[in-house]
Write a protein that holds these residues in place. Sequence first.
Motif, short mmCIF file in Angstrom:
data_model
loop_
_atom_site.label_atom_id
_atom_site.label_comp_id
_atom_site.label_asym_id
_atom_site.label_seq_id
_atom_site.Cartn_x
_atom_site.Cartn_y
_atom_site.Cartn_z
N UNK A 129 -20.78 46.65 2.83
CA UNK A 129 -20.23 45.78 3.86
C UNK A 129 -20.45 44.31 3.50
N UNK A 130 -21.63 43.98 3.05
CA UNK A 130 -21.93 42.60 2.70
C UNK A 130 -21.11 42.17 1.48
N UNK A 131 -20.99 43.04 0.49
CA UNK A 131 -20.23 42.71 -0.73
C UNK A 131 -18.76 42.50 -0.42
N UNK A 132 -18.24 43.15 0.62
CA UNK A 132 -16.83 43.04 0.98
C UNK A 132 -16.52 41.97 2.00
N UNK A 133 -17.47 41.05 2.22
CA UNK A 133 -17.29 40.00 3.22
C UNK A 133 -17.63 38.64 2.61
N UNK A 134 -16.81 37.63 2.97
CA UNK A 134 -17.11 36.27 2.51
C UNK A 134 -18.30 35.69 3.28
N UNK A 135 -18.32 35.97 4.57
CA UNK A 135 -19.33 35.45 5.48
C UNK A 135 -20.00 36.63 6.18
N UNK A 136 -21.23 36.42 6.66
CA UNK A 136 -21.91 37.47 7.42
C UNK A 136 -22.55 36.89 8.67
N UNK A 141 -28.02 35.48 1.79
CA UNK A 141 -28.18 34.55 0.68
C UNK A 141 -28.43 35.27 -0.65
N UNK A 142 -29.27 36.31 -0.60
CA UNK A 142 -29.59 37.03 -1.84
C UNK A 142 -28.39 37.80 -2.38
N UNK A 143 -27.42 38.06 -1.52
CA UNK A 143 -26.20 38.76 -1.94
C UNK A 143 -25.08 37.77 -2.31
N UNK A 144 -25.41 36.49 -2.39
CA UNK A 144 -24.43 35.44 -2.74
C UNK A 144 -23.29 35.35 -1.74
N UNK A 177 -34.54 41.75 -3.02
CA UNK A 177 -33.11 41.63 -3.30
C UNK A 177 -32.58 42.86 -4.04
N UNK A 178 -31.27 42.94 -4.03
CA UNK A 178 -30.63 44.00 -4.78
C UNK A 178 -30.89 43.77 -6.27
N UNK A 179 -30.90 44.83 -7.03
CA UNK A 179 -31.20 44.72 -8.45
C UNK A 179 -30.07 44.08 -9.26
N UNK A 180 -28.85 44.19 -8.75
CA UNK A 180 -27.70 43.67 -9.49
C UNK A 180 -27.06 42.54 -8.70
N UNK A 181 -26.60 41.48 -9.40
CA UNK A 181 -25.95 40.38 -8.69
C UNK A 181 -24.61 40.83 -8.08
N UNK A 182 -24.26 40.22 -6.98
CA UNK A 182 -22.98 40.53 -6.33
C UNK A 182 -21.84 39.85 -7.08
N UNK A 183 -20.73 40.54 -7.19
CA UNK A 183 -19.53 39.94 -7.77
C UNK A 183 -18.95 38.95 -6.77
N UNK A 184 -18.28 37.95 -7.30
CA UNK A 184 -17.60 36.97 -6.45
C UNK A 184 -16.46 37.69 -5.72
N UNK A 185 -16.34 37.44 -4.43
CA UNK A 185 -15.26 38.04 -3.64
C UNK A 185 -14.07 37.09 -3.68
N UNK A 186 -12.93 37.58 -4.13
CA UNK A 186 -11.76 36.72 -4.28
C UNK A 186 -11.25 36.22 -2.92
#
Length: 181
Positions: free
Chosen positions: A151-158, A175-178, A85-94
């Motif tokens: 790209x994943x951080x800027x999307x609600x769904x993948x 899943x690991x990117x929330x 997984x990425x080292x830092x948690x993903x921020x919630x996408x509004x």
Amino acid sequence: MNEFKNFFENRGIDVFPSIIQAVGSDNINKLLLQYKDHPQYTIFCIIDDWEFDIQSYENQIILRTSATQSKLKANEYIFPYFYYCQNEPQAILSKKAKPIIGFCGENSKYRKKIIKMIQNDKRFDANFILRDQFWAGKPNDPQVIKDFQVNMAGSHFNVCNRGAGNFTMRFYQTLSASRIP
């Protein structure tokens, strides 16, 4: 992997010291043959896209990411793709006016239809980076990895359907990117 290895070794079961990744059936069969007469059960973890038959032995437990269920031998099991997984948690996408469906990767024959459907559906915003090759032909390239993560951080769904193999590592990455597969 160390906790996994220690758990089994404390119970008299060896774990092959590394994950076997994309080396092909001939190399896997040669490796398994070397452990044919090993005195203890040995667990092998195989990450590979292909559903080929392998020659395993009674004292071996095979965990693999891709196989056809009907062709699995009694000592072979499907397991999830190991994703670091990425080292830092993903921020919630509004919330946006329309949900954003993302995808960054190879537009394989298994994905073309779903990609086109999403691109043509006015209810969604498509956030796609379409590549001609797996990992843009440059695995471990820092820019390719960054493109994927942004790209994943800027999307609600993948989009998470299979690629070349009979499994999808993107499901676990999402899943690991929330994010929602």
